[in-house]
Write an enzyme that holds these catalytic residues in place. Structure first.
Site, PDB file in Angstrom:
ATOM      1  N   HIS A 169       0.845  -1.187   0.000  1.00 24.20           N
ATOM      2  CA  HIS A 169       0.000   0.000   0.000  1.00 24.20           C
ATOM      3  C   HIS A 169       0.886   1.244   0.000  1.00 24.20           C
ATOM      4  CE1 HIS A 169       0.544  -0.955   4.366  1.00 24.20           C
ATOM      5  NE2 HIS A 169       0.946   0.299   4.339  1.00 24.20           N
TER       6      HIS A 169
HETATM    7  C1  T46 Z   1       3.005   0.632   6.868  1.00 27.77           C
HETATM    8  C2  T46 Z   1       3.706  -0.641   7.142  1.00 27.77           C
HETATM    9  C3  T46 Z   1       5.185  -0.463   7.313  1.00 27.77           C
HETATM   10  C4  T46 Z   1      -4.463  -0.397  13.211  1.00 27.77           C
HETATM   11  O1  T46 Z   1      -5.585  -0.610  13.689  1.00 27.77           O
HETATM   12  N1  T46 Z   1      -3.705   0.639  13.674  1.00 27.77           N
HETATM   13  C5  T46 Z   1      -2.463   0.900  13.193  1.00 27.77           C
HETATM   14  O2  T46 Z   1      -1.810   1.857  13.653  1.00 27.77           O
HETATM   15  C6  T46 Z   1      -1.951   0.060  12.150  1.00 27.77           C
HETATM   16  C7  T46 Z   1      -0.565   0.329  11.561  1.00 27.77           C
HETATM   17  C8  T46 Z   1      -2.706  -0.984  11.691  1.00 27.77           C
HETATM   18  N2  T46 Z   1      -3.934  -1.207  12.218  1.00 27.77           N
HETATM   19  C9  T46 Z   1      -4.713  -2.359  11.774  1.00 27.77           C
HETATM   20  C10 T46 Z   1      -5.156  -2.354  10.310  1.00 27.77           C
HETATM   21  C11 T46 Z   1      -5.165  -3.823   9.962  1.00 27.77           C
HETATM   22  O3  T46 Z   1      -6.404  -4.389  10.338  1.00 27.77           O
HETATM   23  O4  T46 Z   1      -3.869  -3.515  11.908  1.00 27.77           O
HETATM   24  C12 T46 Z   1      -4.080  -4.422  10.848  1.00 27.77           C
HETATM   25  C13 T46 Z   1      -2.785  -4.705  10.093  1.00 27.77           C
HETATM   26  O5  T46 Z   1      -2.398  -3.500   9.384  1.00 27.77           O
HETATM   27  P1  T46 Z   1      -1.792  -3.555   7.903  1.00 27.77           P
HETATM   28  O6  T46 Z   1      -2.387  -4.670   7.154  1.00 27.77           O
HETATM   29  O7  T46 Z   1      -1.922  -2.185   7.318  1.00 27.77           O
HETATM   30  O8  T46 Z   1      -0.274  -3.906   8.245  1.00 27.77           O
HETATM   31  P2  T46 Z   1       1.000  -3.865   7.300  1.00 27.77           P
HETATM   32  O9  T46 Z   1       2.078  -4.541   8.047  1.00 27.77           O
HETATM   33  O10 T46 Z   1       0.698  -4.347   5.934  1.00 27.77           O
HETATM   34  O11 T46 Z   1       1.344  -2.282   7.155  1.00 27.77           O
HETATM   35  C14 T46 Z   1       1.770  -1.547   8.289  1.00 27.77           C
HETATM   36  C15 T46 Z   1       1.109  -0.160   8.314  1.00 27.77           C
HETATM   37  O12 T46 Z   1      -0.310  -0.305   8.229  1.00 27.77           O
HETATM   38  C16 T46 Z   1       1.565   0.709   7.184  1.00 27.77           C
HETATM   39  O13 T46 Z   1       1.164   2.054   7.415  1.00 27.77           O
HETATM   40  O14 T46 Z   1       3.562   1.524   6.253  1.00 27.77           O
HETATM   41  O15 T46 Z   1       3.184  -1.381   8.264  1.00 27.77           O
END
Ligand code: T46
Length: 134
Positions: free
Chosen positions: A50
């Site tokens: 993303h």
């Molecule tokens: C990024 C990379 C490096 C939350 O509720 N609060 C938060 O602060 C974050 C970061 C995530 N979430 C929830 C959203 C999803 O349901 O946690 C779950 C996993 O998040 P995501 O799929 O976005 O995780 P990554 O590892 O793909 O990405 C994360 C960050 O979201 C993103 O901003 O740059 O780490």
């Protein structure tokens, strides 16, 4: 200009061990509004995929290693992060992916904004349209 922007963090070590301090407007250029960390990451999976419209982040792999790919829609660069004294600065409108997590990988992320799902662009074709319209 390289898409990979790293920040060298000073290690304040003594005989007891090492310590790194990160302060807004001192070693990073934004106010820290949120901190999150990733651990128990599986080596067989990849994360990210993303971009963000506004968010700026400093990523520090505090233990272990993983590979980050950043992409501005025109080109792609990668870096293996494996040093707790090095931060990767990821600013807005950069597609990011995380791969090849070591079993012990722990990633700390300092973010400029509170969590907001509306700030995410989670589809690569949408990302290309966004950056094309900037
Ligand atoms: C990024 C990379 C490096 C939350 O509720 N609060 C938060 O602060 C974050 C970061 C995530 N979430 C929830 C959203 C999803 O349901 O946690 C779950 C996993 O998040 P995501 O799929 O976005 O995780 P990554 O590892 O793909 O990405 C994360 C960050 O979201 C993103 O901003 O740059 O780490």
């Amino acid at each position: 200009m390289s898409l990979i922007k790293t920040v060298d963090l000073q290690v304040l070590g003594d005989e007891r061990g090492s310590l790194v301090s990160i302060e807004s407007y001192k070693n990073i250029s934004f106010e820290i509004k949120r901190v999150y960390y990733l651990f128990d990451t599986k080596s067989s999976v990849s994360r990210g995929f993303h971009a963000h419209k506004e968010l700026k982040q400093l990523v520090v792999v505090v233990r272990g290693s993983c590979k980050f790919i950043v992409d501005d829609g025109l080109s792609q660069e990668s870096i293996v992060l494996n040093d707790p004294s090095k931060g990767l600065l990821i600013e807005s409108f950069l597609w990011r992916e995380m791969h090849d997590f070591s079993d012990d990988c722990v990633i700390m992320v300092l973010a400029s904004e509170h969590y907001d799902e509306n700030d995410y662009i989670r589809n690569y074709d949408d990302f290309i349209k966004y950056v094309g319209s900037l």
